[in-house]
Scaffold this active site. Sequence first.
Site, PDB file in Angstrom:
ATOM      1  CE  LYS A  36      44.012  46.293  36.830  1.00  0.00           C
ATOM      2  NZ  LYS A  36      43.344  45.081  36.389  1.00  0.00           N
ATOM      3  NE  ARG A 131      39.017  39.481  37.049  1.00  0.00           N
ATOM      4  CZ  ARG A 131      39.942  40.413  36.884  1.00  0.00           C
ATOM      5  NH1 ARG A 131      40.572  40.922  37.929  1.00  0.00           N
ATOM      6  NH2 ARG A 131      40.264  40.843  35.681  1.00  0.00           N
TER       7      ARG A 131
HETATM    8  C1  LIG Z   1      44.283  44.342  35.927  1.00  0.00           C
HETATM    9  C2  LIG Z   1      44.168  43.550  34.685  1.00  0.00           C
HETATM   10  C3  LIG Z   1      45.309  43.309  33.888  1.00  0.00           C
HETATM   11  C4  LIG Z   1      46.689  43.766  34.293  1.00  0.00           C
HETATM   12  O1  LIG Z   1      47.147  43.012  35.380  1.00  0.00           O
HETATM   13  P1  LIG Z   1      48.636  43.149  35.938  1.00  0.00           P
HETATM   14  O2  LIG Z   1      48.798  42.004  36.854  1.00  0.00           O
HETATM   15  O3  LIG Z   1      48.723  44.477  36.601  1.00  0.00           O
HETATM   16  O4  LIG Z   1      49.540  43.065  34.753  1.00  0.00           O
HETATM   17  C5  LIG Z   1      45.139  42.618  32.714  1.00  0.00           C
HETATM   18  N1  LIG Z   1      43.920  42.173  32.331  1.00  0.00           N
HETATM   19  C6  LIG Z   1      42.823  42.385  33.058  1.00  0.00           C
HETATM   20  C7  LIG Z   1      41.515  41.867  32.566  1.00  0.00           C
HETATM   21  C8  LIG Z   1      42.901  43.070  34.269  1.00  0.00           C
HETATM   22  O5  LIG Z   1      41.790  43.252  34.996  1.00  0.00           O
END
Ligand SMILES: *Cc1c(COP(=O)(O)O)cnc(C)c1O
Length: 369
Positions: A36, A131
Amino acid sequence: MTAPRLEIDSGKIEHNTRTLVGLLSTLGISIAGVTKAALGCPDVARAMLRAGVSALADSRIENIEAMRREGIDAPMWLIRSPMLSQTDRVVRAADLSCNTELSVIASLSRAAGRSGRLHQVVLMVELGDLREGILPVNLNAVAGAVLGLPGIRLAGIGANLACLGGVAPDRNNMDELSTLAESVEASFGIELEWVSGGNSANLEWALGGGDPGRINHLRLGEAILLGCEPMHRRPIPELYPDAFTLVAEIIESGSKPAQPWGKRAQTAFGNTPDFGEAGEIWRVILAVGRQDVDPAGLQAPPGMSILGASGDHLVVQCDGARPAVGDEIRFGLDYSALVRAMSSPFVRPAPAGSMLLLKPDGGKSATVR
Ligand SMILES: *Cc1c(COP(=O)(O)O)cnc(C)c1O
């Protein structure tokens, strides 16, 4: 070459991914490479796949669709709960989605029926970060309902910490996730394929030498892309922190007083900065600004420091070199700067290195026009 641009070294991303895949595979943990922050950039996705991730993951269906359009046919996880209005697109483009709401999963089930596909679901559990997540007391009831939905396969459970509340993944909450997985399995006589423990913030827990229990999956973005763990923003040994570089072009260069003059009020972005020293300093202005990048997340080259930024201008103090108008300056990025640079329509992604000659004066690049 156009500026500003974001140079992407996919070889470094591949190295970072391969190192993490290797470390975690010894613990029985496989990785979804999270794209992302790179907006589903196909070069980034392919580098992760070459290095052995078991799936790609993104929080936005648009990025997943973009990767599909590029011909990437790897398993893809949507890691933000689908919007009710997008469930048809989710079933079409993603193999699996992370979910917390039964009404959404029921809509995915109907979409799966319409498209003749099977859609997999991971139920996200709330472990304290506040969250997303189903409260643990409700997990079995939701799992039972999901098991009754046609076109849906309950593929696992997962959790996400260290995002909103900053709650650290540790032995306690990860053991709780393992116990919840076992409880769902025992209640319904099923086996969950995935127990997805979390994101890059889980690495300290995972590599800390303890027993991972039932956790067999992590979703890693920042650790792969920036070689950094997000809890204390410490570099991870053996990984490259500089797979991404922002390159911007100088549009003004010269000596000016260090201190503003005149009666002072707020700046364009609502703060009243302190400009330290007196006297004259060499300042350059680069054609990049807050609309393109988070200036607080940029690292200037040695001998240069960022004085401030407005929407379209970044002002840098130069202590040694005296770069000229038209020269380019290269910056390192943190996660916040990377996300914004990738999202700006004014910043073009480019493969790293190809057209640039490094000058010996601290990383400043000469442009081949
Ligand atoms: C963004 C996200 C991740 C990845 O997070 P990082 O800290 O970039 O490894 C994993 N799981 C969810 C649900 C996320 O929103």
